[in-house]
Design an enzyme around this catalytic site. Structure first.
Site, short mmCIF file in Angstrom:
data_model
loop_
_atom_site.label_atom_id
_atom_site.label_comp_id
_atom_site.label_asym_id
_atom_site.label_seq_id
_atom_site.Cartn_x
_atom_site.Cartn_y
_atom_site.Cartn_z
N ASP A 140 -43.36 -13.23 45.31
CA ASP A 140 -43.36 -11.76 45.39
C ASP A 140 -43.35 -11.25 46.84
O ASP A 140 -43.43 -10.05 47.07
CB ASP A 140 -44.56 -11.18 44.64
N GLY A 141 -43.28 -12.16 47.81
CA GLY A 141 -43.18 -11.75 49.21
C GLY A 141 -44.48 -11.79 49.98
O GLY A 141 -44.49 -11.58 51.20
N ARG B 108 -43.71 -1.41 72.45
CA ARG B 108 -42.99 -0.29 73.08
C ARG B 108 -43.44 1.06 72.54
O ARG B 108 -43.24 2.08 73.18
CB ARG B 108 -41.47 -0.49 72.92
N HIS C 297 -45.07 -5.28 77.04
CA HIS C 297 -44.22 -4.22 77.60
C HIS C 297 -44.93 -3.44 78.71
O HIS C 297 -44.38 -3.24 79.79
CB HIS C 297 -43.75 -3.29 76.49
N LYS D 270 -30.51 6.93 88.28
CA LYS D 270 -29.44 7.76 87.71
C LYS D 270 -28.93 8.71 88.80
O LYS D 270 -29.74 9.38 89.46
CB LYS D 270 -30.05 8.57 86.58
N ARG E 213 -25.87 11.80 89.67
CA ARG E 213 -24.85 12.65 89.07
C ARG E 213 -23.90 13.13 90.18
O ARG E 213 -24.34 13.65 91.20
CB ARG E 213 -25.50 13.86 88.39
N THR F 82 -31.07 -4.68 71.78
CA THR F 82 -29.66 -4.49 71.42
C THR F 82 -28.72 -4.91 72.55
O THR F 82 -27.50 -4.96 72.35
CB THR F 82 -29.38 -3.01 71.12
N GLY F 83 -29.27 -5.15 73.72
CA GLY F 83 -28.45 -5.52 74.88
C GLY F 83 -27.88 -4.32 75.60
O GLY F 83 -27.21 -4.47 76.64
C1 R5P Z 1 -37.52 -0.64 77.58
O1 R5P Z 1 -38.37 0.09 78.07
C2 R5P Z 1 -37.59 -2.13 77.69
O2 R5P Z 1 -38.19 -2.52 78.88
C3 R5P Z 1 -36.20 -2.72 77.57
O3 R5P Z 1 -35.41 -2.27 78.65
C4 R5P Z 1 -35.53 -2.33 76.28
O4 R5P Z 1 -36.38 -2.60 75.21
C5 R5P Z 1 -34.23 -3.07 76.09
O5 R5P Z 1 -33.67 -2.68 74.88
P1 R5P Z 1 -32.12 -2.80 74.61
O6 R5P Z 1 -31.74 -4.23 74.83
O7 R5P Z 1 -31.97 -2.37 73.17
O8 R5P Z 1 -31.41 -1.87 75.54
#
Ligand code: R5P
Length: 298
Positions: free
Chosen positions: A38-39, A98, A132, A192, A194, A224-225
């Protein structure tokens, strides 16, 4: 007092525990875990656990995180019921870290909830590989140590005098500093900017010029990279030569690996704290540095 190093089940935790036991010259065993139809989770301590006064329980909370959390609570409770009061919990990857504040009204502060539960379940002290934010460990309410892996990982990297370490954002600046100092090279972080005319947003190193130089991007987590791919793309546009990546926890979910490779990264080095869900990073066993942080007296 010597502890029994106990792998809390799962490939990552048991391998990490084995390496830690070897580094500490301590006895090693593993917890038997299974999942009911059942998990629900089931855990059983090895018979020899009750003959130790001190246990170093190793449990990484990588995917599937919730299953790991459930097993860990059961393991801590079972150790307490066996009368083992001296329990050092070693978490190579601390999940839920996080969500460390109430970003939106009513949100759970996940790391606070988790650390409170682990303490209440019977962990006397906690060692975590690169959580983190180290400040989050205050929620444990007892001795809690953040072990930085970068200084140890530095020994395995190929660098030249002109290499520069770059953090993808100010939040990772301390990480870049630790790695760069161990390597004896410069470091910086991306900011960042601009364009005043076109309004176009780009990320550039704050002070260092990366043109023609080898770069190492360092971050705690690759999920996710997206962060690494975007940073590598910007550094490539700024003229960086070879781009390598160092991460404590390479989760590499979904198509993370192909995104990172497509952004021009040559190599990804990661600690052995999680099982990457994609790709083939170069894995560095950081258990010896955790053993050193434990002080050799466990
Ligand atoms: C964010 O504050 C963390 O230190 C990483 O930069 C983040 O979790 C990386 O996530 P992803 O690979 O999805 O961009």
């Amino acid at each position: 007092m010597q502890c029994l190093v106990l792998g809390g089940g799962g490939w990552v935790s048991d391998n990490f525990a084995f390496s830690l036991a070897r580094a500490l010259n301590a006895p090693f065993s593993t917890v038997y875990t299974k999942v009911f139809p059942d998990g629900e989770s089931y855990v059983r301590l090895p018979g020899e656990a009750s003959s130790f006064e001190s246990v170093c329980l190793v449990k990484s909370l990588d995917y599937p995180q919730d299953k790991g959390v459930a097993e860990l609570i059961l393991e801590l409770d079972a150790l307490r019921e066996k009368g083992i009061r001296d329990v050092t919990l070693i978490v190579p990857y601390m999940a839920y870290a996080r969500q460390d504040r109430e970003f939106l009204e009513g949100e759970a502060v996940s790391i606070r909830a988790l650390l409170r539960i682990l303490r209440a379940a019977g962990a006397q002290r906690l060692y975590v590989v690169e959580v983190h934010k180290a400040e989050s460990l205050k929620y444990f309410g007892g001795e809690a140590v953040n072990v930085s892996p970068y200084e140890y990982m530095a020994k395995f990297l190929e660098v030249d005098d002109d290499t520069v370490v770059i953090a993808p954002d100010i939040g990772a600046y301390g990480r870049a500093e630790r790695l760069a100092k161990a390597l004896g090279v410069e470091f910086d972080y991306l900011v960042k900017t601009r364009d005043r005319v076109t309004g176009e947003v780009s990320y550039k190193p704050k002070e260092v010029n990366v043109e023609g130089r080898n770069v190492i991007i360092v971050d705690d987590i690759i999920s996710t990279g997206g962060t690494i791919a975007k940073s590598a793309g910007m550094l490539r546009a700024a003229g960086a030569r070879r781009i390598d990546v160092v991460a404590a926890h390479a989760l590499l979910v979904g198509d993370a690996w192909s995104r990172i490779m497509a952004s021009g990264v040559t190599r990804v080095y990661a600690a052995n704290t999680v099982k990457p869900q994609s790709g083939s990073p170069i894995i560095i066993d950081v258990a010896p540095t955790v053993a050193e942080a434990l002080g050799g007296n466990r």
